[in-house]
Enzyme design. Structure first.
Site, PDB file in Angstrom:
ATOM      1  N   ARG A  15      30.713  28.046 -55.294  1.00 58.93           N
ATOM      2  CA  ARG A  15      31.435  28.859 -54.540  1.00 58.93           C
ATOM      3  C   ARG A  15      32.612  29.228 -55.457  1.00 58.93           C
ATOM      4  O   ARG A  15      33.679  28.245 -55.880  1.00 58.93           O
ATOM      5  CB  ARG A  15      31.764  28.471 -53.179  1.00 58.93           C
ATOM      6  CG  ARG A  15      33.306  28.214 -52.707  1.00 58.93           C
ATOM      7  CD  ARG A  15      33.293  27.958 -51.303  1.00 58.93           C
ATOM      8  NE  ARG A  15      33.705  26.676 -50.857  1.00 58.93           N
ATOM      9  CZ  ARG A  15      34.848  26.065 -51.082  1.00 58.93           C
ATOM     10  NH1 ARG A  15      36.019  26.428 -51.911  1.00 58.93           N
ATOM     11  NH2 ARG A  15      35.098  24.714 -50.441  1.00 58.93           N
ATOM     12  N   HIS A  61      37.132  28.120 -49.447  1.00 61.44           N
ATOM     13  CA  HIS A  61      36.192  27.908 -48.279  1.00 61.44           C
ATOM     14  C   HIS A  61      36.346  29.120 -47.384  1.00 61.44           C
ATOM     15  O   HIS A  61      35.150  29.517 -46.975  1.00 61.44           O
ATOM     16  CB  HIS A  61      36.744  26.594 -47.905  1.00 61.44           C
ATOM     17  CG  HIS A  61      35.872  26.304 -46.274  1.00 61.44           C
ATOM     18  ND1 HIS A  61      34.484  25.953 -46.171  1.00 61.44           N
ATOM     19  CD2 HIS A  61      36.282  26.354 -45.092  1.00 61.44           C
ATOM     20  CE1 HIS A  61      34.070  25.736 -45.232  1.00 61.44           C
ATOM     21  NE2 HIS A  61      35.135  26.033 -44.208  1.00 61.44           N
ATOM     22  N   TYR A  76      42.472  20.960 -53.721  1.00 62.92           N
ATOM     23  CA  TYR A  76      41.725  19.844 -54.052  1.00 62.92           C
ATOM     24  C   TYR A  76      40.718  20.020 -55.249  1.00 62.92           C
ATOM     25  O   TYR A  76      39.711  19.209 -55.374  1.00 62.92           O
ATOM     26  CB  TYR A  76      40.693  19.707 -52.637  1.00 62.92           C
ATOM     27  CG  TYR A  76      40.023  20.981 -52.236  1.00 62.92           C
ATOM     28  CD1 TYR A  76      38.956  21.515 -52.644  1.00 62.92           C
ATOM     29  CD2 TYR A  76      40.538  21.739 -51.067  1.00 62.92           C
ATOM     30  CE1 TYR A  76      38.135  22.546 -52.365  1.00 62.92           C
ATOM     31  CE2 TYR A  76      40.058  22.912 -50.838  1.00 62.92           C
ATOM     32  CZ  TYR A  76      38.948  23.219 -51.527  1.00 62.92           C
ATOM     33  OH  TYR A  76      38.279  24.361 -51.007  1.00 62.92           O
TER      34      TYR A  76
HETATM   35  C1  LIG Z   1      29.573  20.057 -36.082  1.00 62.57           C
HETATM   36  C2  LIG Z   1      30.873  20.541 -36.990  1.00 62.57           C
HETATM   37  N1  LIG Z   1      31.905  19.707 -37.647  1.00 62.57           N
HETATM   38  C3  LIG Z   1      32.645  20.095 -38.281  1.00 62.57           C
HETATM   39  C4  LIG Z   1      32.884  21.421 -38.573  1.00 62.57           C
HETATM   40  C5  LIG Z   1      34.182  21.829 -39.599  1.00 62.57           C
HETATM   41  N2  LIG Z   1      33.571  22.321 -40.804  1.00 62.57           N
HETATM   42  C6  LIG Z   1      33.454  23.777 -40.867  1.00 62.57           C
HETATM   43  S1  LIG Z   1      32.934  24.050 -42.431  1.00 62.57           S
HETATM   44  C7  LIG Z   1      32.741  22.521 -42.671  1.00 62.57           C
HETATM   45  C8  LIG Z   1      32.100  22.150 -44.084  1.00 62.57           C
HETATM   46  C9  LIG Z   1      30.702  22.290 -44.271  1.00 62.57           C
HETATM   47  O1  LIG Z   1      30.254  22.238 -45.632  1.00 62.57           O
HETATM   48  P1  LIG Z   1      28.828  22.785 -46.159  1.00 62.57           P
HETATM   49  O2  LIG Z   1      27.848  22.244 -45.234  1.00 62.57           O
HETATM   50  O3  LIG Z   1      28.988  22.144 -47.391  1.00 62.57           O
HETATM   51  O4  LIG Z   1      28.936  24.212 -46.224  1.00 62.57           O
HETATM   52  P2  LIG Z   1      29.769  25.400 -47.090  1.00 62.57           P
HETATM   53  O5  LIG Z   1      31.365  25.449 -46.284  1.00 62.57           O
HETATM   54  O6  LIG Z   1      29.959  24.689 -48.262  1.00 62.57           O
HETATM   55  O7  LIG Z   1      29.099  26.496 -47.217  1.00 62.57           O
HETATM   56  C10 LIG Z   1      33.227  21.730 -41.617  1.00 62.57           C
HETATM   57  C11 LIG Z   1      33.177  20.150 -41.972  1.00 62.57           C
HETATM   58  C12 LIG Z   1      32.076  22.261 -37.857  1.00 62.57           C
HETATM   59  N3  LIG Z   1      32.200  23.614 -38.186  1.00 62.57           N
HETATM   60  N4  LIG Z   1      30.984  21.957 -37.255  1.00 62.57           N
END
Ligand SMILES: Cc1ncc(C[n+]2csc(CCOP(=O)(O)OP(=O)(O)O)c2C)c(N)n1
Ligand SMILES: [Mg+2]
Length: 354
Positions: A252, A256, A265
């Site tokens: 990406r 985020h 970070y």
């Molecule tokens: C069940 C849950 N736990 C925590 C979150 C908070 N959260 C939002 S995005 C994220 C990271 C997800 O990372 P990834 O799966 O790598 O997807 P990316 O954002 O990189 O596309 C988190 C922990 C959430 N949305 N849902």
């Protein structure tokens, strides 16, 4: 494990075929379709960030860098297949046929934006991480029971692989041979957490072994490789052989979300420095130049058409009827509780303005 799950690539960074026998591979029209959709969602993504910065929409989730993964996978789907995207996969949804107006209303916080399409089976973006994997398995199992050849695809990130729902969704799909493709975009980060701190496994593809299903690792910046990997997995699932876990290794480029500052970070200057070298759009452009199918006039014409389409949709979003303040109570429960009803009446008695 990296040797066991080698990165599938069809074209190199310079856009050249890695295997010359692919030369006849994809028709010019298909290649142009890839490029068109990648340019369309990139332009949309740039607008999304700008609109948020101008205060014209709410928090926005950029996906620049992940266009090949999203377009290659979405274009492999059949019309009747199911798509279960996350908040970052609106590029894939738009490519599969989500309505642009609805997508913009989604970012503008409107209820009408919750359903991306009336025609296609595109589910609302899952904000909770990985909760939609069991849903995708369920939809796929239903198709199996009905005896159709339709499949489902679930999109999720590297961080999602640490969730219980990842395990449950894949395990049951494997046991029941559900026609579903688990499409992981490993962009290296779960918000600020680098993938090395997320897991001890070298790859995400290898996790497939635990479920007794194929795992495929593919270069997520190579639209051809993604398209072929997903097409093959879909074909496998349609013929009753069950699910596949695909890891598309991607990046990406931006934050985020628009509420995030990635420089806290990671070395954002380094990302910006290598960006052009790994950019999936530039790679496809180079490929088209090698093949002699790149025309600047064509590029300009599709860019103008995309800009016009987006500007018109943004205008419609901004003149869309404003929701009533009391609407927020209508979508809490199917039947409002007395407390919700009381709050709603209180708002209405003040003219809906407090
Ligand atoms: C069940 C849950 N736990 C925590 C979150 C908070 N959260 C939002 S995005 C994220 C990271 C997800 O990372 P990834 O799966 O790598 O997807 P990316 O954002 O990189 O596309 C988190 C922990 C959430 N949305 N849902
Ligand atoms: Mg991630």
């Amino acid at each position: 494990m990296r040797e066991k799950y080698p990165l599938l690539q069809i074209i190199d960074q310079e856009g050249k075929w890695l295997d010359e026998s692919n030369e006849e591979g994809l028709l010019e029209e298909k290649v142009k379709q890839f490029y068109y959709h990648m340019l369309r969602i990139r332009t949309y993504d740039q607008k999304g960030v700008a609109l948020q910065r101008q205060g014209r929409i709410g928090t926005y989730v950029p996906f620049a860098g992940q266009e090949a993964a999203q377009v290659g996978s979405a274009l492999a789907l059949g019309n009747e297949d199911w798509m279960f995207p996350t908040y970052r996969d609106h590029g894939a949804s738009l490519t599969f046929g989500a309505d642009l107006d609805r997508m913009l209303l989604h970012w503008n916080g409107r209820i009408e934006g919750c359903l991306p399409s009336r025609e296609k089976k595109i589910m609302p973006a899952s904000i909770p991480i990985a909760t939609h994997l069991p849903h995708a398995t369920g939809a796929a199992m239903a198709e199996g029971y009905k005896g159709t050849r339709n499949a489902a695809i679930a999109y999720f990130g590297d961080g999602a692989t640490s969730e219980g729902d990842f395990h449950e969704g894949i395990n049951i799909a494997s046991v029941f041979k559900a026609p579903v493709v688990f499409f992981n975009q490993n962009n290296g980060y779960a918000i600020s957490l680098p993938v090395e701190k997320q897991m001890n496994s070298e790859t995400i593809a290898q996790k497939a072994e635990a479920y007794g299903i194929p795992g495929v690792r593919v270069d997520g910046m190579d639209v051809f490789a993604v398209y072929f990997a997903v097409s093959e997995a879909l074909e496998r699932s349609r013929s009753g052989k069950g699910p596949t876990l695909i890891e598309a290794v991607t990046m990406r480029f931006g934050a985020h979300t628009t509420a995030d500052d990635p420089s806290k970070y990671r070395d954002q200057a380094e990302v910006n420095r290598i960006r052009d070298q790994v950019d999936p759009l530039l790679r496809l452009e180079k490929h088209m130049k090698h093949r002699g199918i790149w025309e600047m006039a064509w590029r300009d014409s599709i860019e103008t058409a995309i800009q016009d389409e987006l500007e018109a949709a943004i205008k419609r979003m901004e003149t869309y009827e404003q929701p009533a303040v009391s609407d927020m109570f209508d979508h809490v429960f199917a039947e409002p509780t007395w407390t919700i009803e009381k709050q709603k009446q209180r708002i209405l008695s003040t003219g809906g303005s407090s």
